[in-house]
Design a protein around this motif. Structure first.
Motif, PDB file in Angstrom:
ATOM      1  N   LEU A 109      -8.866   4.468  -0.279  1.00 14.04           N
ATOM      2  CA  LEU A 109      -8.352   3.993   1.007  1.00 14.04           C
ATOM      3  C   LEU A 109      -7.610   2.686   0.765  1.00 14.04           C
ATOM      4  N   LEU A 110      -6.405   2.590   1.317  1.00 14.35           N
ATOM      5  CA  LEU A 110      -5.540   1.427   1.131  1.00 14.35           C
ATOM      6  C   LEU A 110      -5.084   0.882   2.475  1.00 14.35           C
ATOM      7  N   CYS A 111      -4.857  -0.413   2.523  1.00  9.06           N
ATOM      8  CA  CYS A 111      -4.212  -1.018   3.684  1.00  9.06           C
ATOM      9  C   CYS A 111      -3.544  -2.312   3.248  1.00  9.06           C
ATOM     10  N   SER A 112      -2.722  -2.854   4.112  1.00 11.28           N
ATOM     11  CA  SER A 112      -2.064  -4.117   3.817  1.00 11.28           C
ATOM     12  C   SER A 112      -3.082  -5.254   3.784  1.00 11.28           C
ATOM     13  N   ASP A 113      -2.787  -6.265   2.975  1.00 10.88           N
ATOM     14  CA  ASP A 113      -3.638  -7.458   2.954  1.00 10.88           C
ATOM     15  C   ASP A 113      -3.197  -8.484   3.983  1.00 10.88           C
ATOM     16  N   GLY A 114      -2.237  -8.105   4.819  1.00  7.36           N
ATOM     17  CA  GLY A 114      -1.715  -9.013   5.833  1.00  7.36           C
ATOM     18  C   GLY A 114      -0.530  -9.818   5.366  1.00  7.36           C
ATOM     19  N   ALA A 115      -0.197  -9.667   4.086  1.00  2.00           N
ATOM     20  CA  ALA A 115       0.962 -10.373   3.528  1.00  2.00           C
ATOM     21  C   ALA A 115       1.862  -9.344   2.842  1.00  2.00           C
ATOM     22  N   LYS A 116       2.087  -9.514   1.532  1.00  5.37           N
ATOM     23  CA  LYS A 116       2.962  -8.591   0.812  1.00  5.37           C
ATOM     24  C   LYS A 116       2.203  -7.702  -0.159  1.00  5.37           C
ATOM     25  N   GLY A 117       0.870  -7.688  -0.049  1.00  2.00           N
ATOM     26  CA  GLY A 117       0.068  -6.923  -0.991  1.00  2.00           C
ATOM     27  C   GLY A 117      -0.815  -5.901  -0.309  1.00  2.00           C
ATOM     28  N   HIS A 150      -2.880   0.002   9.475  1.00  6.88           N
ATOM     29  CA  HIS A 150      -2.368   1.289   9.013  1.00  6.88           C
ATOM     30  C   HIS A 150      -3.001   1.581   7.654  1.00  6.88           C
ATOM     31  N   PHE A 151      -3.653   2.736   7.538  1.00 11.72           N
ATOM     32  CA  PHE A 151      -4.371   3.090   6.324  1.00 11.72           C
ATOM     33  C   PHE A 151      -3.735   4.285   5.620  1.00 11.72           C
ATOM     34  N   TYR A 152      -3.833   4.257   4.287  1.00  7.41           N
ATOM     35  CA  TYR A 152      -3.407   5.369   3.444  1.00  7.41           C
ATOM     36  C   TYR A 152      -4.651   5.911   2.750  1.00  7.41           C
ATOM     37  N   TYR A 153      -4.819   7.224   2.801  1.00  9.23           N
ATOM     38  CA  TYR A 153      -6.051   7.841   2.301  1.00  9.23           C
ATOM     39  C   TYR A 153      -5.722   8.984   1.352  1.00  9.23           C
ATOM     40  N   ALA A 154      -6.507   9.097   0.277  1.00  8.95           N
ATOM     41  CA  ALA A 154      -6.360  10.228  -0.654  1.00  8.95           C
ATOM     42  C   ALA A 154      -7.737  10.613  -1.187  1.00  8.95           C
ATOM     43  N   MET A 155      -7.961  11.909  -1.327  1.00  9.53           N
ATOM     44  CA  MET A 155      -9.222  12.408  -1.867  1.00  9.53           C
ATOM     45  C   MET A 155      -8.949  13.543  -2.839  1.00  9.53           C
ATOM     46  N   THR A 156      -9.737  13.617  -3.906  1.00 10.57           N
ATOM     47  CA  THR A 156      -9.728  14.774  -4.793  1.00 10.57           C
ATOM     48  C   THR A 156     -11.155  15.281  -4.930  1.00 10.57           C
ATOM     49  N   TYR A 209       0.348   4.151  -2.793  1.00  5.84           N
ATOM     50  CA  TYR A 209       0.029   5.488  -2.297  1.00  5.84           C
ATOM     51  C   TYR A 209       0.981   6.534  -2.881  1.00  5.84           C
ATOM     52  N   LYS A 210       2.268   6.233  -2.882  1.00 11.13           N
ATOM     53  CA  LYS A 210       3.257   7.166  -3.422  1.00 11.13           C
ATOM     54  C   LYS A 210       3.055   7.361  -4.925  1.00 11.13           C
ATOM     55  N   VAL A 211       2.763   6.279  -5.633  1.00 10.00           N
ATOM     56  CA  VAL A 211       2.514   6.372  -7.076  1.00 10.00           C
ATOM     57  C   VAL A 211       1.288   7.241  -7.354  1.00 10.00           C
ATOM     58  N   ALA A 212       0.239   7.075  -6.547  1.00  4.02           N
ATOM     59  CA  ALA A 212      -0.992   7.833  -6.751  1.00  4.02           C
ATOM     60  C   ALA A 212      -0.790   9.332  -6.570  1.00  4.02           C
ATOM     61  N   LEU A 213       0.148   9.724  -5.722  1.00  7.55           N
ATOM     62  CA  LEU A 213       0.345  11.136  -5.415  1.00  7.55           C
ATOM     63  C   LEU A 213       1.420  11.804  -6.270  1.00  7.55           C
ATOM     64  N   PRO A 268       0.812  -1.217   0.000  1.00 12.60           N
ATOM     65  CA  PRO A 268       0.000   0.000   0.000  1.00 12.60           C
ATOM     66  C   PRO A 268       0.848   1.271   0.000  1.00 12.60           C
ATOM     67  N   GLU A 269       2.017   1.222   0.613  1.00 11.13           N
ATOM     68  CA  GLU A 269       2.886   2.398   0.645  1.00 11.13           C
ATOM     69  C   GLU A 269       3.332   2.792  -0.765  1.00 11.13           C
TER      70      GLU A 269
END
Length: 244
Positions: A152-160, A121-127, A61-65, A57-58
């Motif tokens: 809204l993004l978060c980990s899937d509990g593994a590597k995704g 841990h969540f990552y959030y973006a709005m436009t 998130y960085k790619v989206a911004l 998710p990190e």
């Protein structure tokens, strides 16, 4: 347009999707998109649920911004830049449209951040579309004045990652049925692959901005399932409005 969803509401939507009144628009193995049309105001609404197993998710998130990087990998984005109107800061965005449809452009505000809620841990973006007086509409480009996105993004509990993307827009003008059909059958999976490639390449691109991000064509698209929404003659397939 009603107010945006809270972080807590987005989390609930991610964990337990509420699809009452929504129709499946397109899907890939990792992405499911649903659509609803508000007949009263002609707003198009989308919900997109994703589970990507090999992107954190990190990174997403960085790619989206990253506007600079978006211009590299997003072949549908013709122009993007930061804009300001006094203390108000935002982004100008112009999207290339298919066939003989006028391009669409946007001026919007952005809001984003990270949140720890419960044990996640969540990552959030709005436009949200916003008027900037020093960025007036251009000839032969349709300015979108009603538009809002939330991610809204978060980990899937593994590597995704797991994500929910909520989108609402008044597209203005006539959007032919053929465009909706192409979007469902090819546009959604193609864009999903473009985004995935961009995420995979991003750590290397940060180190060397001369590298090329792999492109995607229709030949690369896996078979997808589409709803009758794009395969029949229902009036939902074409939004007819007079350009303002």
């Amino acid at each position: 347009m009603e107010s945006s969803l809270t972080i807590e509401e987005l989390i609930q939507e991610m964990d337990k999707p509420n699809l009452t009144g929504w129709k499946l628009f397109a899907q890939t193995p990792s992405v499911h998109v649903y659509r609803r049309i508000d007949e009263g105001n002609k707003l198009l609404r989308y919900k997109c649920y994703s589970h990507i197993t090999d992107v954190t998710p990190e990174i997403f998130y960085k790619v989206a911004l990253d506007i600079e990087y978006r211009l590299i990998w997003d072949k549908y984005l013709k122009e993007a830049r930061e804009i300001n109107d006094g203390e108000k800061k935002g982004v100008y965005w112009q999207v290339s449209m298919p066939l003989f449809i006028d391009n669409r452009d946007y001026t919007f505000l952005r809001d984003y951040g990270e949140y720890d809620i419960g044990d996640r841990h969540f990552y959030y973006a709005m436009t949200r579309a916003e008027h900037f007086k020093n960025v007036p509409p251009r000839k032969k480009i349709v300015r979108i004045e009603t538009c809002q996105t939330q991610t809204l993004l978060c980990s899937d509990g593994a590597k995704g990652l797991k994500s929910i993307f909520v989108y609402c827009e008044d597209p203005r003008g006539n959007i032919p049925k053929a465009v909706w059909s192409w979007t469902a059958k090819f546009g959604v999976p193609l864009y999903a692959k473009l985004t995935h490639n961009a995420c995979i390449a991003y750590p290397q691109w940060i180190k060397d901005k001369n590298i090329k991000v792999p492109n995607v064509t229709e030949d690369d698209i896996d078979q997808v399932t589409t709803n009758d929404l794009v395969n029949n003659n229902n009036n939902d397939n074409e939004i007819k409005q007079e350009k303002e």
